[in-house]
Design a protein around this motif. Sequence first.
Motif, mmCIF file in Angstrom:
data_model
loop_
_atom_site.group_PDB
_atom_site.id
_atom_site.type_symbol
_atom_site.label_atom_id
_atom_site.label_comp_id
_atom_site.label_asym_id
_atom_site.label_seq_id
_atom_site.Cartn_x
_atom_site.Cartn_y
_atom_site.Cartn_z
ATOM 1 N N ARG A 120 49.218 11.921 30.575
ATOM 2 C CA ARG A 120 49.372 10.874 31.590
ATOM 3 C C ARG A 120 48.730 11.251 32.918
ATOM 4 O O ARG A 120 48.286 10.381 33.674
ATOM 5 C CB ARG A 120 50.862 10.575 31.781
ATOM 6 N N GLN A 121 48.689 12.525 33.217
ATOM 7 C CA GLN A 121 48.030 12.992 34.429
ATOM 8 C C GLN A 121 46.789 13.822 34.093
ATOM 9 O O GLN A 121 46.340 14.616 34.907
ATOM 10 C CB GLN A 121 49.002 13.844 35.260
ATOM 11 N N GLY A 122 46.230 13.609 32.889
ATOM 12 C CA GLY A 122 45.106 14.416 32.427
ATOM 13 C C GLY A 122 43.771 13.989 33.002
ATOM 14 O O GLY A 122 43.636 12.945 33.655
ATOM 15 N N LEU A 123 42.774 14.800 32.713
ATOM 16 C CA LEU A 123 41.434 14.571 33.236
ATOM 17 C C LEU A 123 40.835 13.266 32.708
ATOM 18 O O LEU A 123 40.257 12.487 33.471
ATOM 19 C CB LEU A 123 40.535 15.756 32.863
ATOM 20 N N ILE A 124 40.962 13.025 31.407
ATOM 21 C CA ILE A 124 40.395 11.803 30.820
ATOM 22 C C ILE A 124 41.059 10.566 31.413
ATOM 23 O O ILE A 124 40.392 9.565 31.726
ATOM 24 C CB ILE A 124 40.540 11.830 29.291
ATOM 25 N N GLY A 125 42.377 10.601 31.599
ATOM 26 C CA GLY A 125 43.074 9.474 32.189
ATOM 27 C C GLY A 125 42.622 9.194 33.603
ATOM 28 O O GLY A 125 42.452 8.034 34.000
ATOM 29 N N ALA A 126 42.415 10.250 34.395
ATOM 30 C CA ALA A 126 41.965 10.070 35.775
ATOM 31 C C ALA A 126 40.563 9.476 35.827
ATOM 32 O O ALA A 126 40.288 8.566 36.624
ATOM 33 C CB ALA A 126 42.010 11.407 36.507
ATOM 34 N N LEU A 127 39.672 9.971 34.955
ATOM 35 C CA LEU A 127 38.303 9.442 34.940
ATOM 36 C C LEU A 127 38.269 7.995 34.448
ATOM 37 O O LEU A 127 37.561 7.157 35.013
ATOM 38 C CB LEU A 127 37.430 10.326 34.052
ATOM 39 N N SER A 128 39.014 7.702 33.388
ATOM 40 C CA SER A 128 39.010 6.334 32.865
ATOM 41 C C SER A 128 39.622 5.353 33.863
ATOM 42 O O SER A 128 39.185 4.204 33.975
ATOM 43 C CB SER A 128 39.778 6.288 31.542
ATOM 44 N N LEU A 129 40.627 5.795 34.616
ATOM 45 C CA LEU A 129 41.235 4.929 35.628
ATOM 46 C C LEU A 129 40.229 4.593 36.717
ATOM 47 O O LEU A 129 40.165 3.452 37.202
ATOM 48 C CB LEU A 129 42.463 5.617 36.228
ATOM 49 N N ARG A 130 39.426 5.565 37.095
ATOM 50 C CA ARG A 130 38.430 5.329 38.133
ATOM 51 C C ARG A 130 37.293 4.458 37.638
ATOM 52 O O ARG A 130 36.753 3.633 38.375
ATOM 53 C CB ARG A 130 37.893 6.670 38.635
ATOM 54 N N LEU A 131 36.903 4.625 36.366
ATOM 55 C CA LEU A 131 35.748 3.901 35.846
ATOM 56 C C LEU A 131 36.096 2.517 35.309
ATOM 57 O O LEU A 131 35.313 1.567 35.462
ATOM 58 C CB LEU A 131 35.077 4.730 34.736
ATOM 59 N N THR A 132 37.239 2.398 34.649
ATOM 60 C CA THR A 132 37.578 1.134 33.985
ATOM 61 C C THR A 132 38.828 0.458 34.540
ATOM 62 O O THR A 132 39.121 -0.677 34.184
ATOM 63 C CB THR A 132 37.786 1.378 32.469
ATOM 64 N N GLY A 133 39.557 1.157 35.377
ATOM 65 C CA GLY A 133 40.794 0.587 35.884
ATOM 66 C C GLY A 133 41.980 0.774 34.965
ATOM 67 O O GLY A 133 43.090 0.339 35.282
#
Length: 274
Positions: A120-133
């Motif tokens: 939930r606080q991982g790297l992939i989640g942070a990147l996807s949140l920034r790129l796709t919302g």
Amino acid sequence: MHDLTFPLRWRVALIAPALAVFLAFWLLPMIALVQVSADGHFVETYLALLTNGRYMGSLGATIALSAAVTAATLVISTICGLLLARRTFAGRRALVALLTFPLAFPGVVVGFMVIMLAGRQGLIGALSLRLTGERWVFAYSMAGLFAGYLYFSIPRVIVTVMACASQLDGSLEEAARSLGASSWRVLCDVILPALAPGLVAAGAICFATAMGAFGTAFTLATDIDVLPMTIYTEFTLNANMVTAAGLSIVLGLVTWAVLTLARSVTGSAVAATA
């Protein structure tokens, strides 16, 4: 001439430690496990296990996951292992050390790393949140467990592939190329058949390890139904010793069958290439 054979008492002395370890750490525990699982009604107990949809679903999911991990590991490790065994470049030793470093990690650490990557606080989640919302989280699912198993399986197979590739006869490849074979044909007709015994053996070990792995599954077990977790739940939460022991025997038999099949296939491959 002197008799070079060992006297009987020396043979007994040499085999006694191995026999003691075999009895203490395998045979006696297995006998106890079978007795507990039978619960005085061997046929009825195992028939109930094998007809239980939840348990068999868990077994099927474990086999499917282990097979997928094994297939992906063999593909990735074969490519990387051949490259590392046949190419010399700057930083090669450091790269090999980094690729084999996960061998030192227990399953719990691997699970924690998957959470840091795809939690939930991982790297992939942070990147996807920034790129796709949207935050992509898959650490607590079969996909996360697949990533964790792949992480600790690849180093084992890479080491095997590198060892096998270093022993290949280069003259066979040169002969194939001199006859007009392309690099792809050399790979398919010469290199992979020569690596086949090692790949089958490494794949069997990879499958067996994934079947019985517990630490990573325990760390990620939010919505994961694999047989080691089912056994753990029956043993600890439900205090169901009979079911836990029976499922352990089933898990062991499936893994043993795969290892036996791999051993027979490897023997056939060795005989065919001899």
